[in-house]
Design an enzyme around this catalytic site. Structure first.
Site, short mmCIF file in Angstrom:
data_model
loop_
_atom_site.label_atom_id
_atom_site.label_comp_id
_atom_site.label_asym_id
_atom_site.label_seq_id
_atom_site.Cartn_x
_atom_site.Cartn_y
_atom_site.Cartn_z
N SER A 178 21.81 79.67 -8.70
CA SER A 178 21.64 80.91 -7.93
C SER A 178 21.62 80.60 -6.44
CB SER A 178 20.33 81.60 -8.29
OG SER A 178 20.34 82.02 -9.62
N ARG A 224 15.78 83.62 -0.39
CA ARG A 224 14.93 84.18 -1.46
C ARG A 224 14.99 85.70 -1.51
NH1 ARG A 224 11.95 80.22 -4.27
NH2 ARG A 224 11.23 81.84 -5.67
N HIS A 249 18.12 86.41 -3.32
CA HIS A 249 17.90 86.08 -4.73
C HIS A 249 17.19 87.22 -5.47
CE1 HIS A 249 15.54 83.96 -7.96
NE2 HIS A 249 16.75 83.56 -8.24
#
Lengths: 208, 208
Positions: free
Chosen positions: A15, A38, A41
């Site tokens: 990812s 993040r 993500h």
């Protein structure tokens, strides 16, 4: 069907590799870029980079505060749930006052939403805290008002309310004048509890 | 600053009015459009309409199941937190097994993620349940495998895993063959716990 990736570490690695290859992270300072990875993500969208707003010391201030044990003040329980406890090295308190029994009455009395009224219970925690707003524009508006009224200053404001009424406006108000509090935000209508929690998680430890 | 809208009902009304005026809801059947309004409200993006996938009886099946008291099975606690309890007229159970103590060991034993392993604890609840997956692609993949292995059929699958590895693929697998279970999904990388919870909330009551 049988060939999907089942290994959690490999899923994370892949990812983050996809995010780093696709997102235009070069436009961000390195410490903000690490947070952005993040955030991306959490929402599946690499184009949020364009809408990020932040003050220059925000990532550093957030890391220092969390490492020193700062409380994490959340506007809703979804944000509080999204904070990964094992990433908090200082056993930080994660606080959400939205469901405290006095809040509905306070909201009525103050003529505002429960989300905004819940912040009246933050006063004793605000000094040096990390504030994570992932739902209610009124909570972010109210926080700015409280700072204007002399409330203690948090170490960092993570401003990610979402939606069609007040979200963009409250985040614009934060970015225009954060009352000398470092901040990270996502301009426009996008935001949400997963992104707000991801910002906390990103700043809690350098580990991906 | 002082002129932001503080009235929760007015915020909702204005939000839904903006969504209805901007989103291309005409391409959806009316019962799915009503769900879509709440999904859009949860994420701030009107363009998700294009990526919605659903079976023709999904909204109806979900409403009937929830009204009859169906359990709501969530892949993560953020989804469970996002389900508005006062919208559940039948006092439905909201279940998340991810943090059950045996799950980490089961994940190791099965060679999969904790999110997928947690579904092994769903067997006794699955029959007629509403499944809401808002985080883990592996949970959705595993659910499809369990159905192939003869697990009891839920009433509805709300498939909204998010991210870069497996999310689009697991949702494509659901839409290609949902094992005769009605479903609603959002194709591509977007998704998340707020959207999954919003789908449950939309189907729990006709009230906006």
């Amino acid at each position: 069907m049988s060939d999907y990736i089942r290994d959690a570490s490999e899923i994370y690695r892949n990812s983050f590799a996809i995010i780093r290859s696709e997102a235009n992270l070069n436009v961000l300072p390195p410490d903000v870029a690490k947070v952005a990875v993040r955030l991306i993500h959490a929402c599946g969208m690499t184009d949020i980079v364009t809408d990020l707003g932040y003050s220059s010391t925000a990532a550093q201030a957030g890391r220092a505060a969390l490492a020193a044990g700062a409380a994490i003040l959340c506007d809703c329980r979804m944000v509080a749930e999204g904070v990964t406890r094992k990433r908090l090295s200082a056993n930080n308190q994660v606080i959400c006052t939205l469901y405290e029994p006095e809040v509905p009455e306070m909201a009525k009395h103050l003529g505002t939403t429960r989300s905004a009224a819940a912040l009246e219970l933050w006063h004793s925690y605000l000094e040096g805290a990390v504030v994570a707003i992932g739902n209610a524009p009124t909570a972010l508006f109210r926080l700015l008002e409280m700072l204007d009224e002399g409330a203690p200053k948090p170490a960092l404001i993570l401003g990610f309310p979402v939606g069609f009424v007040g979200a963009a406006e409250s985040k614009a108000a934060l970015a225009a004048d954060s009352r000398n509090v470092p901040f990270i935000t996502l301009h426009g209508r996008r935001g949400g509890s997963a992104i707000a929690a991801a910002a906390v998680n990103a700043l809690a430890t350098e580990e991906e």
